[in-house]
Design a protein around this motif. Structure first.
Motif, PDB file in Angstrom:
ATOM      1  N   GLY A  84       1.018  -1.173   0.013  1.00  0.00           N
ATOM      2  CA  GLY A  84      -0.088   0.073  -0.114  1.00  0.00           C
ATOM      3  C   GLY A  84       0.643   1.125   0.065  1.00  0.00           C
ATOM      4  O   GLY A  84       1.676   1.532  -0.686  1.00  0.00           O
ATOM      5  N   GLN A  85       0.549   2.016   0.845  1.00  0.00           N
ATOM      6  CA  GLN A  85       1.184   3.420   0.993  1.00  0.00           C
ATOM      7  C   GLN A  85       2.691   3.320   1.421  1.00  0.00           C
ATOM      8  O   GLN A  85       3.626   4.274   1.322  1.00  0.00           O
ATOM      9  N   ASN A  86       3.050   2.191   2.000  1.00  0.00           N
ATOM     10  CA  ASN A  86       4.359   1.759   2.424  1.00  0.00           C
ATOM     11  C   ASN A  86       5.212   1.433   1.207  1.00  0.00           C
ATOM     12  O   ASN A  86       6.452   1.001   1.176  1.00  0.00           O
ATOM     13  N   ILE A  87       4.685   1.032   0.160  1.00  0.00           N
ATOM     14  CA  ILE A  87       5.207   0.536  -1.230  1.00  0.00           C
ATOM     15  C   ILE A  87       6.027  -0.828  -0.918  1.00  0.00           C
ATOM     16  O   ILE A  87       5.245  -1.729  -0.730  1.00  0.00           O
ATOM     17  N   VAL A  88       7.347  -0.752  -0.895  1.00  0.00           N
ATOM     18  CA  VAL A  88       8.096  -1.880  -0.453  1.00  0.00           C
ATOM     19  C   VAL A  88       8.998  -1.564   0.770  1.00  0.00           C
ATOM     20  O   VAL A  88      10.213  -2.315   1.065  1.00  0.00           O
ATOM     21  N   GLY A  89       8.676  -0.409   1.185  1.00  0.00           N
ATOM     22  CA  GLY A  89       9.602   0.250   2.582  1.00  0.00           C
ATOM     23  C   GLY A  89       8.834  -0.225   3.731  1.00  0.00           C
ATOM     24  O   GLY A  89       7.895  -0.993   3.909  1.00  0.00           O
ATOM     25  N   TYR A  90       9.182   0.951   4.679  1.00  0.00           N
ATOM     26  CA  TYR A  90       8.837   0.670   6.118  1.00  0.00           C
ATOM     27  C   TYR A  90       8.049   1.856   6.782  1.00  0.00           C
ATOM     28  O   TYR A  90       8.189   2.068   8.012  1.00  0.00           O
ATOM     29  N   ARG A  91       7.864   2.853   5.777  1.00  0.00           N
ATOM     30  CA  ARG A  91       7.055   3.962   6.118  1.00  0.00           C
ATOM     31  C   ARG A  91       6.357   4.397   5.127  1.00  0.00           C
ATOM     32  O   ARG A  91       6.026   3.777   3.848  1.00  0.00           O
ATOM     33  N   HIS A  92       5.260   5.618   5.376  1.00  0.00           N
ATOM     34  CA  HIS A  92       4.371   5.752   4.313  1.00  0.00           C
ATOM     35  C   HIS A  92       5.086   6.744   3.503  1.00  0.00           C
ATOM     36  O   HIS A  92       6.136   7.733   4.024  1.00  0.00           O
ATOM     37  N   LEU A 143       1.709  14.266   3.886  1.00  0.00           N
ATOM     38  CA  LEU A 143       3.167  14.125   3.628  1.00  0.00           C
ATOM     39  C   LEU A 143       3.571  15.174   2.075  1.00  0.00           C
ATOM     40  O   LEU A 143       2.516  15.074   1.189  1.00  0.00           O
ATOM     41  N   GLU A 144       4.570  15.774   1.944  1.00  0.00           N
ATOM     42  CA  GLU A 144       4.862  16.729   0.870  1.00  0.00           C
ATOM     43  C   GLU A 144       5.550  15.684  -0.306  1.00  0.00           C
ATOM     44  O   GLU A 144       6.257  14.894   0.121  1.00  0.00           O
ATOM     45  N   PRO A 145       5.093  16.309  -1.322  1.00  0.00           N
ATOM     46  CA  PRO A 145       5.766  15.510  -2.479  1.00  0.00           C
ATOM     47  C   PRO A 145       7.270  15.511  -2.433  1.00  0.00           C
ATOM     48  O   PRO A 145       7.816  16.284  -1.992  1.00  0.00           O
ATOM     49  N   GLU A 146       7.846  14.329  -2.940  1.00  0.00           N
ATOM     50  CA  GLU A 146       9.397  14.081  -2.638  1.00  0.00           C
ATOM     51  C   GLU A 146      10.257  14.096  -3.846  1.00  0.00           C
ATOM     52  O   GLU A 146      11.426  14.299  -3.957  1.00  0.00           O
ATOM     53  N   GLU A 192      10.363  15.559  -6.836  1.00  0.00           N
ATOM     54  CA  GLU A 192      11.225  16.574  -7.552  1.00  0.00           C
ATOM     55  C   GLU A 192      12.607  17.089  -6.555  1.00  0.00           C
ATOM     56  O   GLU A 192      13.585  17.286  -7.214  1.00  0.00           O
ATOM     57  N   ARG A 193      12.509  16.896  -5.322  1.00  0.00           N
ATOM     58  CA  ARG A 193      13.550  17.173  -4.543  1.00  0.00           C
ATOM     59  C   ARG A 193      14.779  16.105  -4.835  1.00  0.00           C
ATOM     60  O   ARG A 193      15.842  16.495  -4.947  1.00  0.00           O
ATOM     61  N   ILE A 194      14.137  14.860  -4.817  1.00  0.00           N
ATOM     62  CA  ILE A 194      14.987  13.741  -5.263  1.00  0.00           C
ATOM     63  C   ILE A 194      15.780  13.900  -6.405  1.00  0.00           C
ATOM     64  O   ILE A 194      16.992  13.765  -6.610  1.00  0.00           O
ATOM     65  N   THR A 195      14.992  14.316  -7.469  1.00  0.00           N
ATOM     66  CA  THR A 195      15.621  14.417  -8.674  1.00  0.00           C
ATOM     67  C   THR A 195      16.733  15.643  -8.671  1.00  0.00           C
ATOM     68  O   THR A 195      17.891  15.430  -9.239  1.00  0.00           O
ATOM     69  N   GLN A 196      16.484  16.548  -8.037  1.00  0.00           N
ATOM     70  CA  GLN A 196      17.545  17.811  -7.896  1.00  0.00           C
ATOM     71  C   GLN A 196      18.696  17.217  -7.133  1.00  0.00           C
ATOM     72  O   GLN A 196      19.919  17.366  -7.428  1.00  0.00           O
ATOM     73  N   GLU A 197      18.474  16.497  -6.192  1.00  0.00           N
ATOM     74  CA  GLU A 197      19.711  15.951  -4.985  1.00  0.00           C
ATOM     75  C   GLU A 197      20.475  14.938  -5.683  1.00  0.00           C
ATOM     76  O   GLU A 197      21.727  15.083  -5.747  1.00  0.00           O
ATOM     77  N   LEU A 198      19.821  14.090  -6.940  1.00  0.00           N
ATOM     78  CA  LEU A 198      20.628  12.938  -7.614  1.00  0.00           C
ATOM     79  C   LEU A 198      21.141  13.565  -8.928  1.00  0.00           C
ATOM     80  O   LEU A 198      21.907  12.840  -9.597  1.00  0.00           O
ATOM     81  N   SER A 199      21.014  14.789  -9.154  1.00  0.00           N
ATOM     82  CA  SER A 199      21.479  15.510 -10.262  1.00  0.00           C
ATOM     83  C   SER A 199      22.842  15.137 -10.699  1.00  0.00           C
ATOM     84  O   SER A 199      23.675  15.713  -9.786  1.00  0.00           O
ATOM     85  N   GLY A 200      23.020  14.586 -11.956  1.00  0.00           N
ATOM     86  CA  GLY A 200      24.548  14.263 -12.320  1.00  0.00           C
ATOM     87  C   GLY A 200      25.141  12.774 -11.524  1.00  0.00           C
ATOM     88  O   GLY A 200      26.232  12.380 -11.767  1.00  0.00           O
ATOM     89  N   VAL A 201      24.134  12.392 -10.624  1.00  0.00           N
ATOM     90  CA  VAL A 201      24.619  11.076 -10.094  1.00  0.00           C
ATOM     91  C   VAL A 201      23.939   9.893 -10.706  1.00  0.00           C
ATOM     92  O   VAL A 201      24.566   8.903 -11.040  1.00  0.00           O
ATOM     93  N   VAL A 202      22.542   9.956 -10.830  1.00  0.00           N
ATOM     94  CA  VAL A 202      21.645   9.263 -11.552  1.00  0.00           C
ATOM     95  C   VAL A 202      20.759   9.721 -12.312  1.00  0.00           C
ATOM     96  O   VAL A 202      20.135  11.013 -11.930  1.00  0.00           O
ATOM     97  N   VAL A 212       5.552   9.762  -5.097  1.00  0.00           N
ATOM     98  CA  VAL A 212       6.481   8.425  -5.078  1.00  0.00           C
ATOM     99  C   VAL A 212       5.664   7.176  -5.396  1.00  0.00           C
ATOM    100  O   VAL A 212       6.101   6.350  -6.142  1.00  0.00           O
ATOM    101  N   LEU A 213       4.691   7.211  -4.739  1.00  0.00           N
ATOM    102  CA  LEU A 213       3.683   5.761  -4.944  1.00  0.00           C
ATOM    103  C   LEU A 213       3.295   5.676  -6.285  1.00  0.00           C
ATOM    104  O   LEU A 213       3.386   4.565  -7.089  1.00  0.00           O
ATOM    105  N   ASP A 214       2.668   6.932  -6.733  1.00  0.00           N
ATOM    106  CA  ASP A 214       2.403   6.593  -8.254  1.00  0.00           C
ATOM    107  C   ASP A 214       3.419   6.569  -9.258  1.00  0.00           C
ATOM    108  O   ASP A 214       3.204   5.376 -10.212  1.00  0.00           O
ATOM    109  N   ARG A 215       4.671   6.942  -9.107  1.00  0.00           N
ATOM    110  CA  ARG A 215       5.633   6.946 -10.028  1.00  0.00           C
ATOM    111  C   ARG A 215       6.042   5.256  -9.816  1.00  0.00           C
ATOM    112  O   ARG A 215       6.486   4.601 -10.949  1.00  0.00           O
ATOM    113  N   PHE A 216       5.987   4.711  -8.782  1.00  0.00           N
ATOM    114  CA  PHE A 216       6.637   3.420  -8.481  1.00  0.00           C
ATOM    115  C   PHE A 216       5.741   2.640  -9.169  1.00  0.00           C
ATOM    116  O   PHE A 216       6.341   1.710  -9.987  1.00  0.00           O
TER     117      PHE A 216
END
Length: 648
Positions: free
Chosen positions: A122-130, A441-444, A446-456, A135-139
């Motif tokens: 569900g909202q935990n996807i394959v992790g251990y928190r919501h 929960l705030e969307p994540e 866009e922030r992750i994409t910026q944080e990983l820019s140039g890495v993945v 993130v859920l939609d894209r996954f």
């Protein structure tokens, strides 16, 4: 109900309104007229590639051991094969150093004719928190794109608010949705409650409905009645997922089939039984020439069975100590996977003798939390908190982040009432959440994409990072270097000072960490060289193994070499000696350091967050004082006999 009353000590309840079909039959008459049953082919889902090895081998099977048999699996005629989700995503990144997305693509290419299925929390996807909805939609979208046909979606608390978004997204991707209800026994659960839940899930648009019996608690007669009730209440096909832990799975499966079951989970025989599932071949044979014949051909299973029998031997070190039938689960209700996790955690702390106390504490913690079903992540939350209660010698002296969040309502609505005293201790004056937890929960992304820019750059890598940031970043770094993480050798602390340092004697004991797995290695002797090969006898976690080496340079083994100043073998952290020396209540990895030198703290304030047993725990300050030293950084492994933060 009678069985539940015996186990729970409850007062007798009024009998069920709907009596089983066999009640009132004349003596000697068959209880069920199988010959009169309408022909109905039972559909089979084999779970060997996911839950089979997750239950028996700690999810350690590698993709390289799946692909050689994929073509034969694809030709069997299964309704689906469960290949992904659950703990496989975490384990691929954390231990196997495999990309879980590459595994899915490889299996999809190798098995084009069979529906591939995953387990989604569900909202935990394959992790251990919501996780937030973006993130859920894209996954789900990327999982569907990479090969998933069937999404089995559940929530650990059976809170449909945590399932609805996942179901909508999977349907929008054109995939089959199988909503699951988590079956359990407690004073607040009943068959009628599960039927009411099934109606809600059908109204939300599920294509099929799964009874998810993760602990093997579903008794045969209750299986029959529950399926009969569900078939009368909903129109969608019913699928049964039951574990063999208690020994009832095959009986319950058969009774569910007689009650009208449409689909059943099984595991190929070498990965069946124990804490896994009923064996595929046995059920296929048992139903031949009956109205419920699966239509599958027994000889097609022979090469598949032979393959997995050989594969299982490769992973013998991950075999759970809890094998065979564990009838005690009918009282404790602790799933086999949870048992093995608890045992491993206590063994790491050299406290396996406290296992009985922990097992007695688990039902108490579960009661305090309103009787949640024990399935990921609630099984980890309850199990870790129970372990901490025992290890610290005081109930709820240390409260994990997840326990606090549970009482805050951040995992959803508990099935029953919470203990008010424990809740007050966990959350203090904070106000529990009333609505759908993910709405906060705030969307994540866009922030992750910026944080990983140039890495993945791939959305799959971004999702891996969103789910498991520290583990995914380590994986990305190793992948970029094109090498696996080097082995870390560390003599055990009890080795003591060396004798006869001038002889340069080799250590005979090591703690070896490979891909996050810890092994205690002891060289216990060697034999005579034969044909250029010399046998050494090595104990790995107290199991004697014989290995053959071709020595290039032999050293005298017997006494550990004295560490030199500045050697990595010298302990980095002092042992706790004063009230202000803060240590972790259990071994783990530092997730976050919350204080810095010079900070003022009060006793009970969190100073660190430690990850252990897949859960995060707050390490509290032991006294009021000032931080004079911090001996850890984020990402480091810690033990219970080390000072992590020093207060004065």
């Amino acid at each position: 109900m009678k069985r539940e009353r015996i186990l729970k000590g409850k007062k007798p309840q009024p009998p069920r309104k709907e009596k089983p079909a066999w009640v009132g039959k004349k003596a000697g008459a068959p209880p069920l007229d199988i010959e009169a049953a309408p022909p109905k082919r039972l559909l089979i889902t084999d779970v060997a590639l996911r839950d089979g090895h997750q239950s028996l081998l700690a999810t350690r099977m590698r993709t390289e051991d799946m692909l050689p048999i994929a073509e034969k699996l694809d030709r069997v005629g299964y309704w689906s094969l469960e290949v992904w989700g659950g703990a496989t995503f975490d384990t691929c990144l954390r231990f196997l150093k495999e990309d879980p997305w590459e595994r899915l693509r490889a299996l999809r290419a190798a098995m084009p004719n069979t529906k591939l299925q995953m387990l989604l929390r569900g909202q935990n996807i394959v992790g251990y928190r919501h996780y937030p909805d973006d993130v859920l939609d894209r996954f789900i979208e990327r999982a569907a794109f990479n090969g998933i046909d069937v999404f089995r979606i559940f929530d650990a608390l059976n809170d449909v608010r945590n399932m609805e978004r996942a179901m909508q997204t999977a349907k929008a991707c054109g995939r089959h949705v199988e909503a699951a209800l988590c079956y359990t026994l407690s004073p607040v659960h009943s068959l009628d409650r599960f039927v009411a839940l099934a109606r809600q899930l059908e109204d939300l648009g599920t294509d099929t409905l799964c009874i998810k019996d993760m602990a093997g608690l579903l008794a045969p007669m209750d299986a029959y009645l529950l399926v009969k009730k569900l078939k009368a209440a909903v129109r969608v096909p019913i699928h049964l997922h039951t574990h063999y832990t208690s020994g009832m799975a095959s009986m319950s499966a058969l009774m569910a089939i007689l009650g009208g079951l449409d689909m059943l989970d099984t595991a190929i025989s070498p990965l069946a039984g124990g804490t896994s599932h009923p064996p595929t071949e046995t059920l296929v044979a048992a139903l031949r020439n009956t109205p419920y014949d699966t239509g599958l051909d027994l000889p097609t299973f022979v090469p598949i069975s032979e393959h997995f029998r050989e594969v299982r031997r490769k992973y013998h070190q991950f075999e759970s100590d809890f094998t065979g039938v564990d009838a005690e689960i009918l009282i404790s209700q602790i799933p086999g996977g949870m048992l093995s996790n608890l045992a491993a955690q206590l063994a790491e702390q050299k406290a396996l003798d406290k296992m009985k106390q922990v097992l007695e504490e688990v039902p108490q913690v579960r009661k305090d939390m309103g009787y949640p079903p024990l399935v990921t992540p609630t099984s980890q939350i309850v199990g870790t908190q129970a372990t901490l209660n025992v290890m610290t010698g005081e109930r709820y002296k240390v409260i994990t982040n997840e326990t606090k969040n549970y009482f805050l309502g951040l995992y959803g609505r508990p099935p029953g009432p919470l203990d008010p005293d424990v809740a007050a201790r966990a959350i203090g004056d904070e106000e529990p959440v009333k609505g759908r937890p993910a709405d906060r929960l705030e969307p994540e992304l866009e922030r992750i994409t910026q944080e990983l820019s140039g890495v993945v750059t791939s959305p799959e890598d971004q999702l891996s990072f969103a789910l498991f940031p520290a583990i995914a970043r380590e994986f990305f770094d190793e992948r970029a270097r094109g090498e696996l993480k080097p082995e870390q050798l560390e003599p055990p602390p009890e080795a003591g000072p060396a004798v006869a340092h001038e002889l340069h004697l080799a250590p005979v004991e090591f703690n070896v960490t490979v891909h996050g797995e810890s092994y205690h290695i002891r060289v216990s002797g060697s034999g005579r060289k034969k044909e250029g090969r010399k046998p050494y006898y090595i104990r790995v976690n107290d199991k004697l193994e014989e290995v053959h080496l071709e020595p290039i340079h032999e050293v005298l083994a017997g006494v550990p070499e004295a560490p030199e100043t500045g050697s990595p073998n010298v302990p980095k952290r002092p042992k706790p000696a004063k009230p202000g020396d803060v240590a972790s209540p259990m071994p783990g990895r530092v997730v976050k350091v919350l204080v810095a030198k010079g900070d003022r703290v009060r006793a009970g304030d969190p100073v660190l967050i430690i990850e252990a047993m897949k859960m995060e725990s707050r390490v509290p300050a032991s006294v009021d004082g000032t931080v004079v030293a911090v001996y850890v950084t984020e990402g480091e492994d810690v033990k219970t006999d080390e000072t992590l933060v020093q207060l004065e």
